[in-house]
Enzyme design. Structure first.
Site, PDB file in Angstrom:
ATOM      1  N   LYS A   9       0.813  -1.217   0.000  1.00 60.19           N
ATOM      2  CA  LYS A   9       0.000   0.000   0.000  1.00 60.19           C
ATOM      3  C   LYS A   9       0.852   1.274   0.000  1.00 60.19           C
ATOM      4  CE  LYS A   9      -4.040  -2.161   2.226  1.00 60.19           C
ATOM      5  NZ  LYS A   9      -4.993  -2.092   3.365  1.00 60.19           N
ATOM      6  N   TYR A  49     -12.209  -1.886  -3.930  1.00 60.50           N
ATOM      7  CA  TYR A  49     -12.720  -2.058  -2.566  1.00 60.50           C
ATOM      8  C   TYR A  49     -14.249  -1.924  -2.508  1.00 60.50           C
ATOM      9  CZ  TYR A  49      -8.295  -2.378   0.068  1.00 60.50           C
ATOM     10  OH  TYR A  49      -7.108  -2.791   0.617  1.00 60.50           O
ATOM     11  N   PHE A  57     -15.399   3.947   6.724  1.00 61.68           N
ATOM     12  CA  PHE A  57     -14.068   4.408   6.327  1.00 61.68           C
ATOM     13  C   PHE A  57     -13.812   4.282   4.826  1.00 61.68           C
ATOM     14  CE2 PHE A  57     -13.855  -0.001   7.870  1.00 61.68           C
ATOM     15  CZ  PHE A  57     -13.378  -0.653   6.733  1.00 61.68           C
ATOM     16  N   ARG A  85      -1.839 -14.085   4.680  1.00 62.74           N
ATOM     17  CA  ARG A  85      -2.534 -13.355   5.755  1.00 62.74           C
ATOM     18  C   ARG A  85      -1.802 -13.526   7.093  1.00 62.74           C
ATOM     19  NH1 ARG A  85      -7.182 -10.924   4.243  1.00 62.74           N
ATOM     20  NH2 ARG A  85      -8.067 -10.871   6.328  1.00 62.74           N
ATOM     21  N   THR A  91      -5.296  -6.871  10.872  1.00 68.37           N
ATOM     22  CA  THR A  91      -5.600  -5.601  10.197  1.00 68.37           C
ATOM     23  C   THR A  91      -5.075  -4.401  10.984  1.00 68.37           C
ATOM     24  OG1 THR A  91      -7.637  -6.641   9.397  1.00 68.37           O
ATOM     25  CG2 THR A  91      -7.475  -4.247   9.175  1.00 68.37           C
ATOM     26  N   ARG A 102       2.572  -6.165   9.375  1.00 70.44           N
ATOM     27  CA  ARG A 102       1.836  -5.046   9.965  1.00 70.44           C
ATOM     28  C   ARG A 102       2.401  -4.673  11.337  1.00 70.44           C
ATOM     29  NH1 ARG A 102      -3.934  -7.107   7.561  1.00 70.44           N
ATOM     30  NH2 ARG A 102      -4.064  -5.685   5.774  1.00 70.44           N
ATOM     31  N   ASN A 112      -2.105   0.391   6.720  1.00 74.67           N
ATOM     32  CA  ASN A 112      -1.556  -0.837   7.282  1.00 74.67           C
ATOM     33  C   ASN A 112      -0.705  -1.639   6.300  1.00 74.67           C
ATOM     34  OD1 ASN A 112      -3.636  -1.753   5.731  1.00 74.67           O
ATOM     35  ND2 ASN A 112      -4.715  -2.838   7.360  1.00 74.67           N
ATOM     36  N   HIS A 115      -2.286  -5.374   1.577  1.00 69.69           N
ATOM     37  CA  HIS A 115      -3.579  -6.037   1.380  1.00 69.69           C
ATOM     38  C   HIS A 115      -3.309  -7.464   0.944  1.00 69.69           C
ATOM     39  CE1 HIS A 115      -7.501  -7.118  -0.274  1.00 69.69           C
ATOM     40  NE2 HIS A 115      -6.816  -7.631  -1.276  1.00 69.69           N
ATOM     41  N   GLU A 126      -9.649 -10.720  -7.637  1.00 70.34           N
ATOM     42  CA  GLU A 126      -8.671  -9.643  -7.458  1.00 70.34           C
ATOM     43  C   GLU A 126      -7.478  -9.802  -8.394  1.00 70.34           C
ATOM     44  OE1 GLU A 126      -9.854  -8.840  -2.773  1.00 70.34           O
ATOM     45  OE2 GLU A 126      -7.818  -9.479  -3.261  1.00 70.34           O
TER      46      GLU A 126
END
Ligand code: GTP
Ligand code: MG
Length: 138
Positions: A9, A49, A57, A85, A91, A102, A112, A115, A126
């Site tokens: 990100k 998203y 948010f 993950r 998250t 993270r 964070n 993704h 995706e």
């Protein structure tokens, strides 16, 4: 073998953390089979998203994802979705296990750093959102 979609990100690309994050993926056994650096428009971020469109948010999230370049990658390996993950961590970085991406790098629950797809169906969607079959080089 399984594939998953990863995004490094804007908060991470801006701080020059792309290599450090990819090293975490590779150390875990995940293989990068496609990779590109792009700068999303807010509309493209919103489309990606869209599942979060009703969350409070959402606007902030889309603006953030379009604020600087991102690196989108396809990661491949045994159980790649769960493994990615696990390497990302929770998250919210305050809840992320030590050593996870993270825990080490994320600035906040919004900014964070990474993704990762959350299920086989979303991974397929995706990956197709960002890559053509020709760009996936196992
Ligand atoms: P992704 O891999 O990015 O999908 O993260 P996730 O699956 O761990 O979290 P989730 O799908 O629930 O939320 C998607 C993204 O929205 C998160 O990664 C955050 O960037 C952002 N987000 C989630 N909760 C909040 C929040 O409370 N505030 C803000 N500003 N952003 C949030
Ligand atoms: Mg998610």
């Amino acid at each position: 073998v399984e594939r998953t979609l990863s995004i490094i990100k804007p908060d991470a690309t801006e701080r020059n953390l792309t290599g450090a994050i990819v090293a975490k993926f590779e150390e875990s056994g995940l293989r990068v089979v496609a990779s590109k650096r792009i700068h999303l428009t807010p509309a493209q971020a919103g489309q990606f998203y869209a599942v979060h469109a009703e969350r409070p948010f959402y606007g902030e999230l889309c603006e953030f994802m379009a604020s600087a370049p991102v690196v989108v990658q396809v990661l491949e390996g045994e159980g790649a979705i769960a493994k990615n993950r696990e390497v990302m961590g929770a998250t919210n970085p305050a809840d992320a296990a030590p050593g996870t991406i993270r825990a080490e790098f994320a600035k906040s629950v919004g900014e964070n750093s990474v993704h990762g797809s959350d299920a086989p169906e979303t991974a397929a969607e995706e990956i197709a959102f960002f890559f053509s079959g020709l760009e996936l080089v196992g």
